[in-house]
Design a protein around this motif. Structure first.
Motif, PDB file in Angstrom:
ATOM      1  N   GLY A   1      31.747  57.930  42.227  1.00 10.17           N
ATOM      2  CA  GLY A   1      32.205  56.565  42.485  1.00 10.17           C
ATOM      3  C   GLY A   1      33.669  56.395  42.133  1.00 10.17           C
ATOM      4  N   ALA A   2      34.232  55.268  42.543  1.00 14.60           N
ATOM      5  CA  ALA A   2      35.655  54.998  42.319  1.00 14.60           C
ATOM      6  C   ALA A   2      35.836  53.593  41.767  1.00 14.60           C
ATOM      7  CB  ALA A   2      36.437  55.156  43.616  1.00 14.60           C
ATOM      8  N   THR A   3      36.972  53.390  41.075  1.00 19.61           N
ATOM      9  CA  THR A   3      37.297  52.093  40.499  1.00 19.61           C
ATOM     10  C   THR A   3      38.730  51.724  40.857  1.00 19.61           C
ATOM     11  OG1 THR A   3      35.801  52.405  38.627  1.00 19.61           O
ATOM     12  CG2 THR A   3      37.546  50.770  38.363  1.00 19.61           C
ATOM     13  N   ALA A   4      38.933  50.489  41.271  1.00 24.48           N
ATOM     14  CA  ALA A   4      40.271  49.993  41.608  1.00 24.48           C
ATOM     15  C   ALA A   4      40.857  49.288  40.383  1.00 24.48           C
ATOM     16  CB  ALA A   4      40.207  49.056  42.802  1.00 24.48           C
ATOM     17  N   TYR A   5      41.185  50.080  39.359  1.00 27.31           N
ATOM     18  CA  TYR A   5      41.689  49.545  38.093  1.00 27.31           C
ATOM     19  C   TYR A   5      42.866  48.595  38.316  1.00 27.31           C
ATOM     20  CZ  TYR A   5      39.045  53.445  36.064  1.00 27.31           C
ATOM     21  OH  TYR A   5      38.052  54.333  35.714  1.00 27.31           O
ATOM     22  N   VAL A   6      42.868  47.488  37.565  1.00 26.01           N
ATOM     23  CA  VAL A   6      43.931  46.494  37.678  1.00 26.01           C
ATOM     24  C   VAL A   6      44.450  46.149  36.291  1.00 26.01           C
ATOM     25  CG1 VAL A   6      42.306  44.542  37.587  1.00 26.01           C
ATOM     26  CG2 VAL A   6      44.534  44.262  38.715  1.00 26.01           C
ATOM     27  N   THR A   7      45.733  45.892  36.176  1.00 28.28           N
ATOM     28  CA  THR A   7      46.308  45.577  34.871  1.00 28.28           C
ATOM     29  C   THR A   7      46.069  44.111  34.509  1.00 28.28           C
ATOM     30  OG1 THR A   7      48.473  44.927  35.740  1.00 28.28           O
ATOM     31  CG2 THR A   7      48.153  47.262  35.206  1.00 28.28           C
ATOM     32  N   ARG A   8      46.037  43.840  33.219  1.00 25.66           N
ATOM     33  CA  ARG A   8      45.938  42.451  32.774  1.00 25.66           C
ATOM     34  C   ARG A   8      47.134  41.645  33.274  1.00 25.66           C
ATOM     35  NH1 ARG A   8      44.141  44.812  27.828  1.00 25.66           N
ATOM     36  NH2 ARG A   8      41.989  44.250  27.287  1.00 25.66           N
ATOM     37  N   ALA A   9      48.304  42.276  33.297  1.00 29.92           N
ATOM     38  CA  ALA A   9      49.504  41.572  33.754  1.00 29.92           C
ATOM     39  C   ALA A   9      49.352  41.120  35.198  1.00 29.92           C
ATOM     40  CB  ALA A   9      50.733  42.469  33.601  1.00 29.92           C
ATOM     41  N   ASP A  10      48.769  41.960  36.043  1.00 33.51           N
ATOM     42  CA  ASP A  10      48.556  41.560  37.434  1.00 33.51           C
ATOM     43  C   ASP A  10      47.498  40.467  37.539  1.00 33.51           C
ATOM     44  OD1 ASP A  10      50.476  43.228  38.542  1.00 33.51           O
ATOM     45  OD2 ASP A  10      49.101  44.903  38.788  1.00 33.51           O
ATOM     46  N   CYS A  11      46.461  40.558  36.720  1.00 34.39           N
ATOM     47  CA  CYS A  11      45.446  39.501  36.702  1.00 34.39           C
ATOM     48  C   CYS A  11      46.071  38.177  36.254  1.00 34.39           C
ATOM     49  CB  CYS A  11      44.305  39.877  35.774  1.00 34.39           C
ATOM     50  SG  CYS A  11      43.311  41.290  36.321  1.00 34.39           S
ATOM     51  N   ALA A  12      46.941  38.248  35.256  1.00 33.14           N
ATOM     52  CA  ALA A  12      47.601  37.037  34.766  1.00 33.14           C
ATOM     53  C   ALA A  12      48.510  36.444  35.830  1.00 33.14           C
ATOM     54  CB  ALA A  12      48.401  37.355  33.506  1.00 33.14           C
ATOM     55  N   ALA A  13      49.251  37.291  36.518  1.00 31.69           N
ATOM     56  CA  ALA A  13      50.153  36.801  37.565  1.00 31.69           C
ATOM     57  C   ALA A  13      49.372  36.128  38.689  1.00 31.69           C
ATOM     58  CB  ALA A  13      50.988  37.948  38.111  1.00 31.69           C
ATOM     59  N   ALA A  14      48.228  36.703  39.040  1.00 29.23           N
ATOM     60  CA  ALA A  14      47.384  36.096  40.065  1.00 29.23           C
ATOM     61  C   ALA A  14      46.874  34.736  39.601  1.00 29.23           C
ATOM     62  CB  ALA A  14      46.220  37.021  40.400  1.00 29.23           C
ATOM     63  N   ALA A  15      46.475  34.658  38.336  1.00 25.56           N
ATOM     64  CA  ALA A  15      45.982  33.388  37.791  1.00 25.56           C
ATOM     65  C   ALA A  15      47.070  32.326  37.805  1.00 25.56           C
ATOM     66  CB  ALA A  15      45.453  33.593  36.372  1.00 25.56           C
ATOM     67  N   VAL A  16      48.276  32.702  37.413  1.00 25.09           N
ATOM     68  CA  VAL A  16      49.394  31.749  37.420  1.00 25.09           C
ATOM     69  C   VAL A  16      49.647  31.237  38.834  1.00 25.09           C
ATOM     70  CG1 VAL A  16      51.894  31.522  37.089  1.00 25.09           C
ATOM     71  CG2 VAL A  16      50.501  32.660  35.350  1.00 25.09           C
ATOM     72  N   ALA A  17      49.579  32.134  39.810  1.00 24.04           N
ATOM     73  CA  ALA A  17      49.799  31.726  41.203  1.00 24.04           C
ATOM     74  C   ALA A  17      48.755  30.710  41.651  1.00 24.04           C
ATOM     75  CB  ALA A  17      49.777  32.953  42.111  1.00 24.04           C
ATOM     76  N   VAL A  18      47.506  30.922  41.252  1.00 23.82           N
ATOM     77  CA  VAL A  18      46.437  29.990  41.626  1.00 23.82           C
ATOM     78  C   VAL A  18      46.623  28.649  40.915  1.00 23.82           C
ATOM     79  CG1 VAL A  18      43.959  29.538  41.336  1.00 23.82           C
ATOM     80  CG2 VAL A  18      44.744  31.737  42.252  1.00 23.82           C
TER      81      VAL A  18
END
Length: 282
Positions: free
Chosen positions: A166-183
């Motif tokens: 299997g595979a995982t599309a690892y994402v950084t907390r910084a990218d998650c935070a940036a997405a949240a700020v945009a929303v």
């Protein structure tokens, strides 16, 4: 417009808080935490810091007073956090919050074996039933948590895992935070669920290759079943419940639940997400 962040003194919460302070007038930012002193530096930048405890529903209504949009960051009390999440959602609705974004997990389907899924799925359901506009931010597994594991593999010469092929599309907390700020600062996100991922899905072979670069020698992939993986962690000193929870993510990966790559980070923020390679190798 007033925007609140729960758990603002946590790792993800602080990243979101700083992003909001950079994006809007600081007077619009309300930071909620059980440890207000930990956010003194952000209060100095102009943010309003309020005490908030999910175990005190009445106090939550006051904490959310005047807030229009809110990010509900899931707490780390897996298996016992649902009541707190529900209390926060109910208090937000009572206080007049009009839009709540929630940090969920990738594909929180009942068939997903990841141990955190029940909490997230039930919280999403509570939010949809609340009458408040919602956005689900379904974050994939954090890239930030992988350097230690990869470093251990580099040192030992073997990467032991239960992820199979299997595979995982690892994402950084910084990218998650940036997405949240945009929303939180944008428009048109009401009643939508976003899969938040890194730029590529990596298998155990890919992860071992990163460890090999660190070690300067080949790192072998050792695939084991779930019970062997759990027992290995128990033998290393982890309590069995925690080992079981960690192993469940490998099971989810093996069964194909974590490999979806989305363009959400780039679409929301205007920049590409950070690859795991950059996190591990710098």
């Amino acid at each position: 417009m007033s925007i609140a962040v729960t758990g603002a003194s946590g790792q993800l919460g602080r990243l979101v808080a700083v992003g909001l302070l950079d994006a809007v007038d600081p007077s619009e930012v309300v930071l909620l935490t059980r440890s207000p002193d930990a956010l003194a530096d952000l209060a100095e930048r102009g943010a309003t810091v309020r005490h908030a405890d999910f175990d005190d529903p009445d106090g939550l209504v006051d904490a959310f007073a005047g807030v229009e949009r809110m990010l509900l960051i899931s707490t780390d009390m897996v298996g016992s956090r649902l009541d707190g999440h529900r209390a926060a959602i109910a208090a937000a609705a009572k206080a007049g919050v009009t839009h709540v974004a929630y940090t969920s997990i990738s594909r929180p389907d009942p068939a997903n074996p990841a141990g955190v899924v029940p909490d997230h799925a039930a919280t999403e359901e509570a939010l949809r039933d609340s009458g408040v506009a919602w956005t689900m931010l379904r974050n994939n597994l954090y890239a930030d948590m992988q350097p230690q594991t990869i470093g251990q593999a580099a040192e030992s010469g073997s990467f032991v895992t239960n992820t199979g092929d299997g595979a995982t599309a690892y994402v950084t907390r910084a990218d998650c935070a940036a997405a949240a700020v945009a929303v939180l600062t944008g428009s048109g996100h009401e009643n939508k669920a976003y899969e938040i991922s890194g730029p590529e899905a990596l298998t155990a072979t890919d992860v071992a290759a990163l460890a090999s670069e660190i070690a300067g020698r080949p790192v072998e992939v050792v695939l084991v079943d779930d019970e062997a993986y759990i027992q290995g962690m128990v033998d290393s000193g982890l309590p069995r419940p925690i080992a079981g929870l960690l192993a469940s993510f490998g099971t989810a990966t093996r069964e194909g639940w974590t490999g979806e790559v989305s363009d959400t980070v780039e679409t929301l923020t205007g920049r590409a997400p950070t690859p795991l390679r950059d996190v591990v190798l710098g």
